[in-house]
Motif scaffolding. Structure first.
Motif, PDB file in Angstrom:
ATOM      1  N   ALA A  47      -8.057   0.820  -5.419  1.00 43.60           N
ATOM      2  CA  ALA A  47      -8.523   1.832  -4.457  1.00 43.60           C
ATOM      3  C   ALA A  47      -8.206   3.236  -4.968  1.00 43.60           C
ATOM      4  N   ILE A  48      -7.051   3.383  -5.605  1.00 44.27           N
ATOM      5  CA  ILE A  48      -6.659   4.687  -6.157  1.00 44.27           C
ATOM      6  C   ILE A  48      -7.611   5.080  -7.291  1.00 44.27           C
ATOM      7  N   ALA A  49      -7.870   4.124  -8.172  1.00 46.99           N
ATOM      8  CA  ALA A  49      -8.771   4.411  -9.294  1.00 46.99           C
ATOM      9  C   ALA A  49     -10.160   4.781  -8.779  1.00 46.99           C
ATOM     10  N   LEU A  50     -10.595   4.053  -7.777  1.00 45.84           N
ATOM     11  CA  LEU A  50     -11.923   4.307  -7.204  1.00 45.84           C
ATOM     12  C   LEU A  50     -11.975   5.697  -6.567  1.00 45.84           C
ATOM     13  N   ALA A  51     -10.925   6.034  -5.832  1.00 44.10           N
ATOM     14  CA  ALA A  51     -10.890   7.346  -5.169  1.00 44.10           C
ATOM     15  C   ALA A  51     -10.937   8.463  -6.202  1.00 44.10           C
ATOM     16  N   LYS A  52     -10.155   8.295  -7.268  1.00 44.89           N
ATOM     17  CA  LYS A  52     -10.093   9.361  -8.272  1.00 44.89           C
ATOM     18  C   LYS A  52     -11.418   9.543  -9.000  1.00 44.89           C
ATOM     19  N   ALA A  53     -12.188   8.466  -9.037  1.00 49.45           N
ATOM     20  CA  ALA A  53     -13.497   8.556  -9.702  1.00 49.45           C
ATOM     21  C   ALA A  53     -14.594   9.034  -8.743  1.00 49.45           C
ATOM     22  N   SER A  54     -14.240   9.241  -7.486  1.00 46.94           N
ATOM     23  CA  SER A  54     -15.245   9.620  -6.479  1.00 46.94           C
ATOM     24  C   SER A  54     -15.334  11.136  -6.354  1.00 46.94           C
ATOM     25  N   PRO A  55     -16.502  11.622  -5.969  1.00 49.85           N
ATOM     26  CA  PRO A  55     -16.674  13.083  -5.889  1.00 49.85           C
ATOM     27  C   PRO A  55     -15.940  13.722  -4.712  1.00 49.85           C
ATOM     28  N   ALA A  57       2.887 -13.782  -4.507  1.00 45.80           N
ATOM     29  CA  ALA A  57       1.469 -13.738  -4.902  1.00 45.80           C
ATOM     30  C   ALA A  57       0.723 -12.649  -4.126  1.00 45.80           C
ATOM     31  N   TRP A  58       1.015 -12.562  -2.827  1.00 43.38           N
ATOM     32  CA  TRP A  58       0.371 -11.498  -2.018  1.00 43.38           C
ATOM     33  C   TRP A  58       0.750 -10.129  -2.560  1.00 43.38           C
ATOM     34  N   ASP A  59       2.017 -10.006  -2.898  1.00 47.71           N
ATOM     35  CA  ASP A  59       2.517  -8.736  -3.418  1.00 47.71           C
ATOM     36  C   ASP A  59       1.704  -8.300  -4.646  1.00 47.71           C
ATOM     37  N   ARG A  60       1.484  -9.230  -5.556  1.00 44.42           N
ATOM     38  CA  ARG A  60       0.688  -8.906  -6.759  1.00 44.42           C
ATOM     39  C   ARG A  60      -0.742  -8.548  -6.374  1.00 44.42           C
ATOM     40  N   GLU A  61      -1.293  -9.363  -5.471  1.00 42.52           N
ATOM     41  CA  GLU A  61      -2.690  -9.172  -5.049  1.00 42.52           C
ATOM     42  C   GLU A  61      -2.878  -7.780  -4.410  1.00 42.52           C
ATOM     43  N   ALA A  96       0.851  -1.201   0.000  1.00 41.16           N
ATOM     44  CA  ALA A  96       0.000   0.000   0.000  1.00 41.16           C
ATOM     45  C   ALA A  96       0.883   1.245   0.000  1.00 41.16           C
ATOM     46  N   GLU A  97       1.855   1.277   0.893  1.00 38.95           N
ATOM     47  CA  GLU A  97       2.660   2.499   1.017  1.00 38.95           C
ATOM     48  C   GLU A  97       3.576   2.707  -0.195  1.00 38.95           C
ATOM     49  N   GLU A  98       4.134   1.620  -0.728  1.00 36.02           N
ATOM     50  CA  GLU A  98       5.032   1.793  -1.883  1.00 36.02           C
ATOM     51  C   GLU A  98       4.268   2.267  -3.118  1.00 36.02           C
ATOM     52  N   VAL A  99       3.114   1.688  -3.330  1.00 33.97           N
ATOM     53  CA  VAL A  99       2.321   2.113  -4.493  1.00 33.97           C
ATOM     54  C   VAL A  99       1.877   3.562  -4.312  1.00 33.97           C
ATOM     55  N   ILE A 100       1.390   3.873  -3.123  1.00 36.78           N
ATOM     56  CA  ILE A 100       0.935   5.244  -2.853  1.00 36.78           C
ATOM     57  C   ILE A 100       2.093   6.240  -3.006  1.00 36.78           C
ATOM     58  N   ALA A 101       3.274   5.863  -2.503  1.00 36.60           N
ATOM     59  CA  ALA A 101       4.428   6.768  -2.595  1.00 36.60           C
ATOM     60  C   ALA A 101       4.755   7.086  -4.052  1.00 36.60           C
TER      61      ALA A 101
END
Lengths: 344, 320
Positions: free
Chosen positions: B298-306, B286-290, B16-21
């Motif tokens: 979650a990022i895509a969803l957030a960006k599509a949210s008002p 496998a967890w890493d990919r998941e 989560a943190e690496e992708v977000i960073a």
């Protein structure tokens, strides 16, 4: 109606609220001792004991946060500071946590802490034991701030505080504890944001809070002898402030004097002047006058202290001067920048 | 909790943190200061695994890992970073004011040490109710220098409150090392013991050791024995605030950072499990990919949210 002193009224409100709401806990330094904080906490201690009336360690900084944590988990802490000056140590918990809790977590939960702070003006309390912090607390959104002047309001505003879902700061001037007044026996809440016309009048409005309401009433009495009918507005709450009552009064009288126990700069008196200037500027027939302590810390030496604290006499003089200025025609003053040329 | 599950939880936080960073740095769309716990995941995971859902956790500015470890909603956290109405604080709090009351992540806040007192207050409320609930609060070595730390420990010890003080000693306050700030020959654990509080210093990059210590601490609190103090030695890999590394700028010695990367809590646990669980490396991959996919979603969803409505700017300042 029966009469109580200001301190008895606070004590009665505390006991009645604690009976009605078992989640209220009264906490502060020496709330359980023989003096019972000017007679305001002794009855509650006798009634509820140390489980609900708690002496606490000297740690205002942490205790503000502890109260916030407890309040956000359903407890209702009523915290007493025997000098509001000690609350400087509690500012992080008050301003960064309590005042913002609901908002900064997106309207999820609240931290309805109630804090009583006592102003120790007079008798050489000096620079760090006699400050009136209403302007400071009044600055921050998310708080209710009240400054009861009468015993009935001391009771009623404390009741509102202990029922609110918003943090509340109540400031009590030590000089008021012995004052007697009619107080309803039942727990009657006084709402925040509603002022009180302490005395009706037509010629000039004196807006005041807490102790200065009484000084203003005494001044109004003297002014009546001079043929001046002064209206005294007791704001009761600093935040929210009853803008409408202040403006209606000034619209009627055309003159405004604001009396406060704290400094003029950036203060309560400045706020009242701004409210009038923004809302009913055309009503003012003379400049606003502020009656406040001079711009220095509170001294100890008797004559200096007397000179520092404004009272009825200062208010009376300010009112008479304001009215005279209105009678004379004010000369037109040229714009300070008129004719200005460089270099800059 | 099983070691495999502890490892899985750490991998999720790391992903989560690496992708977000990366996205934070590249996009500049998450307009809130972020403080990453990359390298420190074992403290959050070990402690929270020892708590129950009804127990509450508080944290400071570096709070993402604690929020996620306690079960906070990932999507709501990411939406909060993007300032969306669907954020865990409806876009009013940002990355340092996270909350998920259902998960028992009570609150985080950004003034150093203040949540130590708030957690103490929550524990005070629990003790008064007689509820077998525990409050835990995460803070750093820097916060132990604040007056509020000492006042809170004093009050908690005096009233024997069920609060676990978790000091993540990552050795730095911004760029200032702990030996520049605290006297030699003393320790944070020692100061806690000075208040009569049961205190233990644990390797904070050993998730199993953290979990076991926290388990003991929670039991101690639940049985009414008063507060418990854990000092967990660990290290933050990235800069104090933001997505970058700071040893490249000379803030900390490169050797020091690299030596702590060698002690990565995820790698250590993976290696420890290899003997008994030969498939563990494949599982981690496998967890890493998941989890990376989960975060991107979650990022895509957030960006599509008002965004919150500007008409609601004032709402929540006062009770309705």
């Amino acid at each position: 109606m029966r009469k109580l002193t200001y301190s008895q009224a606070i004590s009665e409100a505390t006991v009645q609220c604690m009976e009605a709401d078992p989640s209220i806990v009264l906490a502060g330094q020496s709330v359980d001792d023989h003096k019972g904080v000017y007679g305001t906490t002794g009855d509650a201690f006798a009634r509820f004991g140390s489980a609900r009336v708690m002496d606490i360690p000297n740690g205002e900084n942490a205790f503000a946060g502890i109260a916030v944590g407890a309040a956000s988990m359903g407890l209702r802490p009523l915290v007493v500071h025997t000098r509001d000056d000690f609350m400087f140590l509690a500012m992080d918990g008050i301003f960064n946590l309590a005042a913002k809790w609901r908002y900064m977590y997106g309207n999820r939960g609240s931290a309805p802490v109630v804090m009583r702070g006592i102003i120790g003006r007079g008798w050489g309390q000096g620079a760090t034991h006699s400050q009136s912090l209403q302007s400071l607390f009044g600055h921050f959104p998310g708080l209710y701030v009240a400054t009861p002047a009468s015993p009935a309001d001391a009771k009623g505003l404390l009741i509102s505080a202990l029922r609110a879902d918003t943090p509340v700061i109540l400031l009590e001037n030590r000089g008021l504890y012995g004052l007697e007044g009619e107080v309803p026996e039942e727990p009657v809440a006084v709402p925040f944001g509603k002022g009180r016309i302490a005395r009706a009048g037509d010629d000039i409005t004196i807006v005041a809070a807490s102790l200065m309401v009484h000084e203003a009433e005494r001044a109004a009495e003297v002014l009546a002898g001079h043929g001046v009918s002064a209206e005294v507005v007791d704001v009761r709450s600093i935040r929210p402030l009853d803008d409408a009552m202040i403006c209606e009064s000034v619209a009627k009288t055309g003159h405004l004097v604001v009396a406060d126990t704290s400094w003029a700069r950036y203060g309560f008196s400045a706020e009242v002047a701004a409210v009038v200037a923004e809302n009913v500027p055309q009503a003012l027939r003379a400049p606003v006058r502020r009656v406040t302590p001079p711009d220095c810390p509170a001294p100890v030496s008797w004559p200096l202290e007397n000179a520092f604290n404004p009272g009825a006499e200062t208010i009376t003089r300010a009112c008479l001067e304001t009215l005279r200025a209105a009678q004379d025609s004010v000369p037109e003053i040229e714009d300070v920048m008129a004719g200005f040329i460089g270099p800059y | 909790m099983e070691p495999r599950q502890l490892l899985r939880n750490m991998v999720r936080i790391r992903c989560a943190e690496e992708v977000i960073a990366d996205v934070y740095r590249d996009e500049q769309q998450m307009r809130t200061p972020v403080h990453f716990s990359i390298g420190q995941e074992a403290t959050a995971v070990g402690v929270c695994a020892a708590l129950r859902r009804e127990d509450v956790v508080y944290s400071g500015h570096r709070c993402h890992a604690h929020y996620l470890a306690k079960g906070g909603d990932l999507r709501a956290m990411v939406a909060e970073f993007y300032g969306r109405e669907s954020g865990c604080a409806s876009g009013r709090g940002g990355s340092v004011h996270l909350t998920d009351q259902e998960a028992g992540f009570a609150a985080s806040s950004a003034i150093l040490g203040e949540m130590i007192s708030v957690a103490t207050g929550a524990a005070w409320a629990f003790a008064r109710e007689g509820a077998p609930r525990v409050a835990a609060t995460f803070f750093g070595d820097g916060a132990s220098e604040e007056g509020v730390f000492h006042e809170s420990l004093n009050f908690a010890a005096l009233h024997r409150l069920p609060v676990i003080f978790v000091c993540e000693n990552n050795q730095y306050a911004l760029g200032s090392p702990v030996d520049a700030r605290q006297p030699p020959g003393t320790s944070i654990t020692g100061r806690a013991r000075g208040y009569g509080i049961r205190a233990e210093q644990v390797d904070g990059n050993d998730v199993q050791a953290v979990y076991e210590a926290a388990h003991k601490a929670a039991l101690h609190c639940r049985e009414g024995n008063g507060p418990y103090f854990l000092e967990l030695d660990t290290y933050r890999w990235r800069e104090h605030v933001g997505p970058h590394w700071d040893h490249e700028l000379g803030v900390r010695p490169r050797d020091e950072v690299e030596s702590w990367i060698e002690r990565c809590p995820i790698r250590r646990t993976t290696q420890a499990l290899r003997a008994t669980d030969p498939g563990i490396e494949d599982a981690v991959a496998a967890w890493d990919r998941e989890f990376r996919a989960e975060v991107r979603e979650a990022i895509a969803l957030a960006k599509a949210s008002p965004f919150p409505r500007v008409e609601d700017l004032l709402s929540g300042t006062y009770e309705n």
